[in-house]
Design an enzyme around this catalytic site. Structure first.
Site, PDB file in Angstrom:
ATOM      1  N   ASN A  51      34.079  15.016 -38.626  1.00  0.00           N
ATOM      2  CA  ASN A  51      34.435  14.900 -40.034  1.00  0.00           C
ATOM      3  C   ASN A  51      35.720  14.099 -40.189  1.00  0.00           C
ATOM      4  O   ASN A  51      36.595  14.105 -39.334  1.00  0.00           O
ATOM      5  CB  ASN A  51      34.520  16.273 -40.715  1.00  0.00           C
ATOM      6  N   VAL A  52      35.788  13.361 -41.312  1.00  0.00           N
ATOM      7  CA  VAL A  52      36.938  12.533 -41.648  1.00  0.00           C
ATOM      8  C   VAL A  52      37.267  12.817 -43.110  1.00  0.00           C
ATOM      9  O   VAL A  52      36.526  12.397 -44.001  1.00  0.00           O
ATOM     10  CB  VAL A  52      36.640  11.030 -41.433  1.00  0.00           C
ATOM     11  N   GLU A  53      38.355  13.535 -43.342  1.00  0.00           N
ATOM     12  CA  GLU A  53      38.734  13.918 -44.698  1.00  0.00           C
ATOM     13  C   GLU A  53      39.522  12.806 -45.385  1.00  0.00           C
ATOM     14  O   GLU A  53      39.929  11.825 -44.750  1.00  0.00           O
ATOM     15  CB  GLU A  53      39.550  15.211 -44.664  1.00  0.00           C
ATOM     16  N   CYS A  62      31.463  14.003 -43.774  1.00  0.00           N
ATOM     17  CA  CYS A  62      31.112  15.089 -42.858  1.00  0.00           C
ATOM     18  C   CYS A  62      30.784  14.502 -41.485  1.00  0.00           C
ATOM     19  O   CYS A  62      30.544  13.298 -41.341  1.00  0.00           O
ATOM     20  CB  CYS A  62      29.935  15.880 -43.410  1.00  0.00           C
ATOM     21  N   GLU A  64      28.115  14.929 -39.787  1.00  0.00           N
ATOM     22  CA  GLU A  64      26.734  14.452 -39.761  1.00  0.00           C
ATOM     23  C   GLU A  64      26.628  13.025 -40.288  1.00  0.00           C
ATOM     24  O   GLU A  64      25.819  12.239 -39.791  1.00  0.00           O
ATOM     25  CB  GLU A  64      25.832  15.399 -40.559  1.00  0.00           C
ATOM     26  N   CYS A  95      25.577  22.487 -43.306  1.00  0.00           N
ATOM     27  CA  CYS A  95      25.364  22.878 -44.706  1.00  0.00           C
ATOM     28  C   CYS A  95      24.049  22.284 -45.223  1.00  0.00           C
ATOM     29  O   CYS A  95      23.410  21.474 -44.553  1.00  0.00           O
ATOM     30  CB  CYS A  95      26.546  22.417 -45.564  1.00  0.00           C
ATOM     31  N   CYS A  98      23.910  18.454 -45.421  1.00  0.00           N
ATOM     32  CA  CYS A  98      23.772  17.853 -44.100  1.00  0.00           C
ATOM     33  C   CYS A  98      22.380  18.076 -43.525  1.00  0.00           C
ATOM     34  O   CYS A  98      21.860  17.231 -42.799  1.00  0.00           O
ATOM     35  CB  CYS A  98      24.846  18.396 -43.167  1.00  0.00           C
TER      36      CYS A  98
END
Length: 136
Positions: A51-53, A62, A64, A95, A98
């Site tokens: 993940n990369v916020e 996310c 995925e 989730c 995803c």
């Protein structure tokens, strides 16, 4: 007990190790919740993602998303086996969003490692929306 067809001959621990390595590269300064994923591809490749916020929360990616981007970047194909881990390296279930993303690139037979065992994506996302729905 044996799992779904094709689940028993996979080294899930090795796949989880790839996901853990991917998780170690996550950029999660806002949530503090790094995630890593890894999957096998029908041609034998392994792809992964983290993940990369983003400060604008809705723009975060996310793990995925990173995984399917790597899948396409490295030649496409279909995902066959998938695992996801949290910041402690423990198995995590993707989730709903995803799961839909994984369905597009792996289909109902994609095997997911979950805390309760290996299950096909069809059990995790019953009655999924598919490209066939767009043909109507």
């Amino acid at each position: 007990m044996t799992g779904p067809q094709g689940a028993d001959d996979i080294d899930w621990e090795a796949l989880r190790a790839v996901a853990r390595d991917a998780m170690s590269h996550a950029y999660a300064p806002y949530s503090g919740y790094p995630v890593g994923v890894a999957a096998l591809v029908d041609d034998g490749r392994t792809v992964s993602g983290c993940n990369v916020e983003n400060a604008s929360y809705g723009l975060g990616l996310c793990a995925e998303c990173g995984l399917v981007s790597e899948l396409q970047r490295t030649g496409g194909g279909r995902l066959t086996h998938f695992t996801c881990v949290d910041g402690d390296g423990e198995i995590l279930v993707p989730c709903g969003r995803c799961r839909q993303l994984l369905y597009e690139f792996g289909g109902p037979g994609l095997l997911l490692e979950t805390p309760k065992g290996i299950v096909p994506l069809a059990e995790m996302l019953p009655q999924a929306f598919t490209p066939k729905h767009l043909d109507k």
